[in-house]
Design a protein around this motif. Structure first.
Motif, PDB file in Angstrom:
ATOM      1  N   VAL A 188       0.922  -1.121  -0.084  1.00 24.75           N
ATOM      2  CA  VAL A 188      -0.016   0.157  -0.127  1.00 24.75           C
ATOM      3  C   VAL A 188       0.949   1.264  -0.123  1.00 24.75           C
ATOM      4  CG1 VAL A 188      -1.806   1.230   1.100  1.00 24.75           C
ATOM      5  CG2 VAL A 188      -1.733  -1.365   1.255  1.00 24.75           C
ATOM      6  N   ASN A 189       0.714   1.938  -0.939  1.00 22.17           N
ATOM      7  CA  ASN A 189       1.180   3.225  -0.964  1.00 22.17           C
ATOM      8  C   ASN A 189       0.505   4.533  -0.264  1.00 22.17           C
ATOM      9  OD1 ASN A 189       3.624   2.237  -2.236  1.00 22.17           O
ATOM     10  ND2 ASN A 189       2.630   2.549  -4.230  1.00 22.17           N
ATOM     11  N   VAL A 190       0.872   5.575  -0.225  1.00 18.58           N
ATOM     12  CA  VAL A 190       0.334   6.845   0.495  1.00 18.58           C
ATOM     13  C   VAL A 190      -0.859   7.122  -0.217  1.00 18.58           C
ATOM     14  CG1 VAL A 190       1.865   8.644  -0.414  1.00 18.58           C
ATOM     15  CG2 VAL A 190       0.624   8.652   1.943  1.00 18.58           C
ATOM     16  N   ASP A 191      -0.748   6.972  -1.606  1.00 21.91           N
ATOM     17  CA  ASP A 191      -1.744   7.362  -2.515  1.00 21.91           C
ATOM     18  C   ASP A 191      -2.865   6.650  -2.593  1.00 21.91           C
ATOM     19  OD1 ASP A 191      -0.523   9.791  -3.072  1.00 21.91           O
ATOM     20  OD2 ASP A 191       0.537   9.122  -4.875  1.00 21.91           O
ATOM     21  N   ASP A 192      -2.772   5.379  -2.181  1.00 20.55           N
ATOM     22  CA  ASP A 192      -3.765   4.230  -2.159  1.00 20.55           C
ATOM     23  C   ASP A 192      -4.634   4.018  -1.108  1.00 20.55           C
ATOM     24  OD1 ASP A 192      -2.419   3.295  -4.494  1.00 20.55           O
ATOM     25  OD2 ASP A 192      -1.118   1.941  -3.621  1.00 20.55           O
ATOM     26  N   VAL A 193      -4.519   4.997  -0.240  1.00 17.80           N
ATOM     27  CA  VAL A 193      -5.414   4.847   1.211  1.00 17.80           C
ATOM     28  C   VAL A 193      -5.833   6.032   1.576  1.00 17.80           C
ATOM     29  CG1 VAL A 193      -3.357   5.114   2.494  1.00 17.80           C
ATOM     30  CG2 VAL A 193      -5.339   3.959   3.421  1.00 17.80           C
TER      31      VAL A 193
END
Length: 92
Positions: free
Chosen positions: A23-28
């Motif tokens: 999970v990347n910061v833009d995915d959550v």
């Protein structure tokens, strides 16, 4: 993509590090609920993570893109912590 379904963390006694592999910061997205729970939702997925009675000082988050931080309980914004211990506000 994530495949964990809906999970809940209810730990009001400890200090916790939540490691979000894949999970990347833009995915959550982080959302503070009216009852002070934190609801995390994930891009292109129906998976959720609910943290009961969320308190900023008790949780840090490590994401796959090397970003670490916490979530502001007032705004629901993710706050990145850099190696120099600086705090950077993010719009994630």
């Amino acid at each position: 993509m994530y495949g964990s379904g809906s999970d809940t963390i209810d730990d009001q006694n400890g200090v916790n590090k939540v490691v979000l592999d894949g999970v990347n910061v833009d995915d959550v997205s982080f959302n503070i609920m009216d009852n002070s729970d934190l609801l995390m939702t994930f891009k292109d997925s129906e998976d959720t993570l609910l943290i009961k009675s969320f308190e900023t000082e008790k949780y840090t988050f490590d994401l796959s893109d090397g970003v670490s931080g916490n979530v502001d309980t007032n705004s629901g914004s993710f706050v990145e912590i850099t190696e120099e211990e600086d705090v950077i506000q993010s719009n994630a």
